[in-house]
Each structure stands twice: as C-alpha cells, then as structure tokens.
Design a protein around this motif. Structure first.
Motif, PDB file in Angstrom:
ATOM      1  N   VAL A 191     -14.671   6.091  -7.250  1.00  0.00           N
ATOM      2  CA  VAL A 191     -15.348   6.170  -8.558  1.00  0.00           C
ATOM      3  C   VAL A 191     -14.518   5.465  -9.628  1.00  0.00           C
ATOM      4  N   PHE A 192     -13.204   5.766  -9.649  1.00  0.00           N
ATOM      5  CA  PHE A 192     -12.317   5.116 -10.612  1.00  0.00           C
ATOM      6  C   PHE A 192     -11.705   3.822 -10.072  1.00  0.00           C
ATOM      7  N   ASP A 193     -12.078   3.475  -8.835  1.00  0.00           N
ATOM      8  CA  ASP A 193     -11.666   2.206  -8.222  1.00  0.00           C
ATOM      9  C   ASP A 193     -10.137   2.023  -8.205  1.00  0.00           C
ATOM     10  N   MET A 194      -9.412   3.109  -7.860  1.00  0.00           N
ATOM     11  CA  MET A 194      -7.955   3.047  -7.818  1.00  0.00           C
ATOM     12  C   MET A 194      -7.416   2.706  -6.425  1.00  0.00           C
ATOM     13  N   GLY A 195      -8.284   2.682  -5.409  1.00  0.00           N
ATOM     14  CA  GLY A 195      -7.835   2.373  -4.064  1.00  0.00           C
ATOM     15  C   GLY A 195      -6.853   3.404  -3.539  1.00  0.00           C
ATOM     16  N   ILE A 196      -5.839   2.921  -2.842  1.00  0.00           N
ATOM     17  CA  ILE A 196      -4.883   3.850  -2.232  1.00  0.00           C
ATOM     18  C   ILE A 196      -4.050   4.596  -3.278  1.00  0.00           C
ATOM     19  N   ALA A 197      -3.890   4.011  -4.468  1.00  0.00           N
ATOM     20  CA  ALA A 197      -3.188   4.710  -5.544  1.00  0.00           C
ATOM     21  C   ALA A 197      -3.949   5.975  -5.930  1.00  0.00           C
ATOM     22  N   GLY A 198      -5.285   5.939  -5.824  1.00  0.00           N
ATOM     23  CA  GLY A 198      -6.085   7.124  -6.123  1.00  0.00           C
ATOM     24  C   GLY A 198      -5.823   8.254  -5.146  1.00  0.00           C
ATOM     25  N   ALA A 199      -5.597   7.900  -3.871  1.00  0.00           N
ATOM     26  CA  ALA A 199      -5.259   8.917  -2.872  1.00  0.00           C
ATOM     27  C   ALA A 199      -3.927   9.565  -3.212  1.00  0.00           C
ATOM     28  N   GLY A 200      -2.966   8.763  -3.656  1.00  0.00           N
ATOM     29  CA  GLY A 200      -1.660   9.299  -4.040  1.00  0.00           C
ATOM     30  C   GLY A 200      -1.753  10.194  -5.263  1.00  0.00           C
ATOM     31  N   ASP A 249      -9.873  12.733  -3.698  1.00  0.00           N
ATOM     32  CA  ASP A 249      -9.711  11.435  -3.019  1.00  0.00           C
ATOM     33  C   ASP A 249     -10.851  10.458  -3.312  1.00  0.00           C
ATOM     34  N   PRO A 250     -12.104  10.819  -3.004  1.00  0.00           N
ATOM     35  CA  PRO A 250     -13.179   9.853  -3.250  1.00  0.00           C
ATOM     36  C   PRO A 250     -13.384   9.525  -4.727  1.00  0.00           C
ATOM     37  N   VAL A 251     -13.115  10.528  -5.592  1.00  0.00           N
ATOM     38  CA  VAL A 251     -13.289  10.295  -7.027  1.00  0.00           C
ATOM     39  C   VAL A 251     -12.297   9.254  -7.538  1.00  0.00           C
ATOM     40  N   PHE A 252     -11.007   9.482  -7.271  1.00  0.00           N
ATOM     41  CA  PHE A 252      -9.978   8.556  -7.758  1.00  0.00           C
ATOM     42  C   PHE A 252     -10.029   7.212  -7.030  1.00  0.00           C
ATOM     43  N   MET A 253     -10.278   7.251  -5.712  1.00  0.00           N
ATOM     44  CA  MET A 253     -10.237   6.023  -4.920  1.00  0.00           C
ATOM     45  C   MET A 253     -11.424   5.099  -5.180  1.00  0.00           C
ATOM     46  N   PHE A 291       0.836  -1.206   0.000  1.00  0.00           N
ATOM     47  CA  PHE A 291       0.000   0.000   0.000  1.00  0.00           C
ATOM     48  C   PHE A 291       0.874   1.262   0.000  1.00  0.00           C
ATOM     49  N   ALA A 292       1.928   1.236   0.826  1.00  0.00           N
ATOM     50  CA  ALA A 292       2.806   2.401   0.927  1.00  0.00           C
ATOM     51  C   ALA A 292       3.526   2.679  -0.390  1.00  0.00           C
ATOM     52  N   GLU A 293       3.945   1.627  -1.094  1.00  0.00           N
ATOM     53  CA  GLU A 293       4.645   1.806  -2.375  1.00  0.00           C
ATOM     54  C   GLU A 293       3.744   2.456  -3.413  1.00  0.00           C
ATOM     55  N   GLN A 294       2.480   2.027  -3.470  1.00  0.00           N
ATOM     56  CA  GLN A 294       1.548   2.639  -4.432  1.00  0.00           C
ATOM     57  C   GLN A 294       1.353   4.122  -4.129  1.00  0.00           C
ATOM     58  N   TYR A 295       1.144   4.423  -2.861  1.00  0.00           N
ATOM     59  CA  TYR A 295       0.879   5.807  -2.444  1.00  0.00           C
ATOM     60  C   TYR A 295       2.088   6.704  -2.692  1.00  0.00           C
ATOM     61  N   ILE A 296       3.249   6.238  -2.251  1.00  0.00           N
ATOM     62  CA  ILE A 296       4.437   7.096  -2.274  1.00  0.00           C
ATOM     63  C   ILE A 296       4.946   7.354  -3.686  1.00  0.00           C
ATOM     64  N   SER A 297       4.627   6.469  -4.639  1.00  0.00           N
ATOM     65  CA  SER A 297       5.087   6.659  -6.023  1.00  0.00           C
ATOM     66  C   SER A 297       4.573   7.970  -6.600  1.00  0.00           C
ATOM     67  N   PHE A 298       3.321   8.294  -6.317  1.00  0.00           N
ATOM     68  CA  PHE A 298       2.748   9.550  -6.826  1.00  0.00           C
ATOM     69  C   PHE A 298       3.338  10.762  -6.102  1.00  0.00           C
ATOM     70  N   ILE A 299       3.613  10.607  -4.809  1.00  0.00           N
ATOM     71  CA  ILE A 299       4.229  11.706  -4.054  1.00  0.00           C
ATOM     72  C   ILE A 299       5.627  11.990  -4.603  1.00  0.00           C
ATOM     73  N   LEU A 300       6.359  10.945  -4.927  1.00  0.00           N
ATOM     74  CA  LEU A 300       7.704  11.121  -5.503  1.00  0.00           C
ATOM     75  C   LEU A 300       7.638  11.867  -6.829  1.00  0.00           C
ATOM     76  N   ALA A 301       6.648  11.522  -7.656  1.00  0.00           N
ATOM     77  CA  ALA A 301       6.526  12.169  -8.965  1.00  0.00           C
ATOM     78  C   ALA A 301       6.320  13.674  -8.835  1.00  0.00           C
ATOM     79  N   ALA A 302       5.655  14.082  -7.759  1.00  0.00           N
ATOM     80  CA  ALA A 302       5.366  15.511  -7.557  1.00  0.00           C
ATOM     81  C   ALA A 302       6.385  16.201  -6.648  1.00  0.00           C
ATOM     82  N   ALA A 303       7.431  15.485  -6.235  1.00  0.00           N
ATOM     83  CA  ALA A 303       8.362  15.996  -5.218  1.00  0.00           C
ATOM     84  C   ALA A 303       8.949  17.380  -5.528  1.00  0.00           C
ATOM     85  N   PRO A 304       9.426  17.656  -6.770  1.00  0.00           N
ATOM     86  CA  PRO A 304       9.992  18.998  -7.021  1.00  0.00           C
ATOM     87  C   PRO A 304       8.975  20.117  -6.784  1.00  0.00           C
TER      88      PRO A 304
END
Length: 458
Positions: free
Chosen positions: A194-203, A188-192, A139-152
C-alpha cells in the motif's frame, strides 16, 4: 501484602500439587499458540517478501540469522533469570526471584542497545558476514536496519516472556506475543504494497510490532499481575548472581547463537548454487521451525514445572513431567510431519513459485521432516537440565545439535556431495543429537534422589 502472599502461595500449590498432565497442558497451550502465531508471522513475512524475487526472499533468510543472535542474547538473560527464579519461587523466596528478574531484564535491554549501536556502525560488513551475496545485500541492509532500531525491545521482550513462563503464567506472555505477531502479519502488506516500501516495509512492520509487544509484556509487570517485581533498585550488586544468570542461560545462548552461526554457514554454502538455493533453504527453515514450534511450546510448558518442583524437592513430579512431555511432544510431531510430507511441494510454492526453489526445497524438507522425529527427546532433555540448574551439562548438550554435529557435517557433506550434502547436513545433526541426549538424561536421573525431599530421612 497479604493478598500478594496468598496469590504466591496459590501459585505454589498449583505448580507443586496439580496433576502433571493437566498442568503441563495448561501451561503448554499458551506457549504453543504463541510459538505457532510467531512462526506463522515468520512464514507470512517470507511469503510476502517472496513476491519481490529470489534476492529479496534470500534476504529474509539472511536477517533470520541476525534475529537468532538477538534471540540468543534475550534467551541467555531470560532463560537464565527464569530458571533461577522458578526455583526460588519453589523455595517460596519471592524477593530473590524479583532480584534475578530485574537483573536479567535490564541487562538484556542494555545488551540490545549495544548490539544496535555496533550493528549500525558496521551495517554492510554485518550483512555480508551473515551470508549475503552482492545481489541480496541491498535488500538485507534495508530490512535489517529496522530490526536494529528495535533491538533493545526485541531482546528484553524475550526476557519478559520467559519470566512469565517460568512463573507459570504463560497465558500473560501469550497476549503480548500474539498482539505483536498479528500486528506484524497485518502490517506487512500495508507497508510493503500500500505504501510501496518493498522490503523496507517488512522491516518497519517487524520493528513496530516488536515495540508494541514489548509494551504489552511490560504492562503485565507494572500492573502487578506477576509474582516478580521489576525495578532498577532490585538489580543485584553481587557479580556472582549476574554470573549465575549468564551461566544458567548459557545453554540458550549457545543453542540460539550456534543456530545463527549455522544459518550463516548454511547461507554461505548455499550461495555457491545461487540465490534460489538460499531462498529454498530459508523457506525450508521457516516451515520446519513452524512444525517444531509445537514441540518447543510444549517444552516451554514443561520448564516451569520442572524448575518449580525441583526447587521444592518434589523429584517424582520432575520425572513424571519429563516422561509426559516427551510422549506428548513426539505424538503431536508425528501428526504434523505426516501432514507436511503429504503437501511439501505446495507448501514451498506458497512462498516462492519458482521451479528451482521448489525442487531444492522439497528434498531438503522431506529429509528434515523425517529427522525431526529424533528431536523431542533432545529438546526435553535440554530443557530439563537447564531448568534444574545443571549448567555445564545443559550447555554441552545445547552445543551439539547446531554446533559440534551440524557444522562439521555441513562442511564435509557440502564438499563431497554438493547441494545434496547441504540438504542432508541438518538431518544428520538431528539424529546424532538424540543419541547424546539419551546419555545426558540417564545421567541426570541417576543423580536425582529417588524420594522427594519431604520423604527423605533426616
């Protein structure tokens, strides 16, 4: 050019002549709102992810530790450049202020890009280092991948917001932060779900909102609404000025960096008692941070007043601002703490309706709420020292609460008192930090001239 100069002069007069209570409240309201909404997003994020189970809820706490690292880098350059530029503006030196602002901004952006690159290379070791269990790690890997992409964008947004605050234009920074937080809460609710992305949607929701917030903040500078100007050609070529930014921002780096390390250590100690313990402590951290965000927001309204007037040699206003900020922050915190204490069980249940999580979290929340009352004096003293350029003292005090006091307390209490000790470690660190702050505040005001610079004999 004349219009720009008049605007600068008008801002100078406001910061050095407006009555202290009105000035701090005016500057503090936008930062309080920004802090509350940002932390409301964090709490909403925790609540949405909590619907996916204890492991997913624990992953939010894991990634929260990484977000603190990004914040540490952003605050080092943002608070460092901001503290210096506020004093430069107090001296009516807008060109130097722009040089420090530009340098801090671009250093932060490239620093965020470096973190992104290293993070993706070592993704799995990173989440394990942050305190993941094997069940939380996916779960943490899915979430943190999106945070890393936006890090700069995340890191440099902290710089832009701090520059606006230190100029005394916190309301402009509030617009960018509010937009990002509201988009995040809605996303959050839309991606998680509606689009059924789970925790990746939160990220993904977090990453998108952070980039949009960055663009809004940057537009304030590009549209000429600020005293400072940002450009590559204004980056300093003097290494001593870069070092000055980093040294001045070091207290923020230490504070946020140690907060991150403390979160990782707390997760590791709580992991012994299962995912429910990590989830409970993560939820408590979010609630406590939401409560204390009001105090931080008031303190952030104090910082430009302190830096501006210290640079202008108006030391009596610095003293008045310190006293007023402490009393206002303490009074508001007492009200908030009483409210949280009365409904602590229900608050935790909002995030995770699990009997074990509620039991662990309620005791930890009660202890932290009581000890929070010791923090306003510590926080205002840290901000005073940093905004006036007391680099060593500010760095030393910042390292105490989440480092020198908390880490030994956590290791000792966890060993001899188990889960109860983990719950008690943070409150103990809060109390000890307050006593240290009294010493630093007394030392500072003893060094500062009792008369304003204009009143001193020449």
């Amino acid at each position: 050019m004349n219009t720009c100069r008049k605007q600068t002069l008008s801002q100078y007069e406001k910061m050095t002549q407006m009555p202290i209570p009105a000035l701090i409240i005016q500057l503090g309201i936008p930062t309080v709102i920004s802090m509350l909404v940002t932390n409301l997003y964090n709490m909403a994020d925790t609540a949405f992810v909590g619907q996916l189970g204890n492991s997913a809820s624990g992953a939010v706490g894991i990634v929260f530790g990484f977000m603190a690292i990004l914040q540490a880098v952003g605050f080092m350059f943002g608070q460092g450049a901001g503290s210096i530029l506020s004093r430069k503006l107090g001296m009516k030196d807008a060109e130097s202020a722009s040089r420090f602002a530009s340098t801090g901004f671009f250093l932060a952006f490239f620093g965020g890009a470096l973190i992104e690159m290293i993070g993706f290379i070592f993704l799995n070791p990173l989440v394990m280092l942050l305190g993941s269990t094997r069940t939380i790690a996916p779960f943490a890997e899915q979430y943190i991948s999106f945070i890393l992409a936006a890090a700069p964008f995340v890191v440099s947004s902290f710089v832009l917001n701090n520059i606006l605050r230190y100029e005394g234009k916190a309301s402009l920074g509030m617009i960018g932060l509010l937009a990002g937080a509201i988009l995040n809460i809605c996303g959050d609710p839309v991606f998680m779900f509606v689009f059924d992305m789970g925790i990746a949607g939160a990220g993904l929701s977090t990453a998108v909102s952070q980039v949009i917030s960055f663009c809004i903040l940057l537009s304030m500078f590009l549209r000429g609404k600020t005293e400072c100007r940002l450009s590559l050609r204004r980056i300093t070529h003097d290494f001593r000025e870069i070092l000055d930014i980093m040294e001045t921002g070091l207290p923020s780096m230490l504070r946020q960096g140690l907060n991150s390390f403390a979160t990782v250590l707390l997760n590791a100690q709580a992991a012994v008692y299962g995912d429910a313990a990590i989830a409970a402590m993560s939820i408590v951290s979010r609630i406590v941070m939401f409560v204390f965000s009001i105090v931080i927001g008031i303190g952030q309204g104090f910082q430009p007043v302190s830096g501006f007037n210290y640079g202008a040699g108006k030391y009596s206003r610095v003293r008045k601002a310190f006293r007023f900020t402490f009393l206002l922050a303490e009074g508001m915190l007492i009200v908030m703490v009483m409210a949280v204490m009365l409904c602590s069980d229900d608050l935790i249940q909002i995030f995770r309706d699990d009997a074990v999580v509620i039991k662990i979290g309620t005791r930890a929340l009660h202890l932290q709420c009581i000890s929070l009352l010791f923090l306003p004096f510590c926080m205002v003293t840290e901000m005073l020292l940093q905004s006036t350029g007391q680099k060593f003292s500010a760095s030393l005090l910042s390292s105490l609460r989440s480092g020198v006091f908390f880490i030994p307390a956590l290791l000792f209490l966890a060993r001899y008192r188990g889960l109860s000790g983990i719950q008690e470690a943070q409150p103990a660190a809060f109390v000890f930090s307050c006593f240290a702050a009294v010493f630093f505040a007394a030392w500072f005001f003893k060094q500062v001239p009792k008369q304003d610079a204009a009143e001193q004999p020449h």
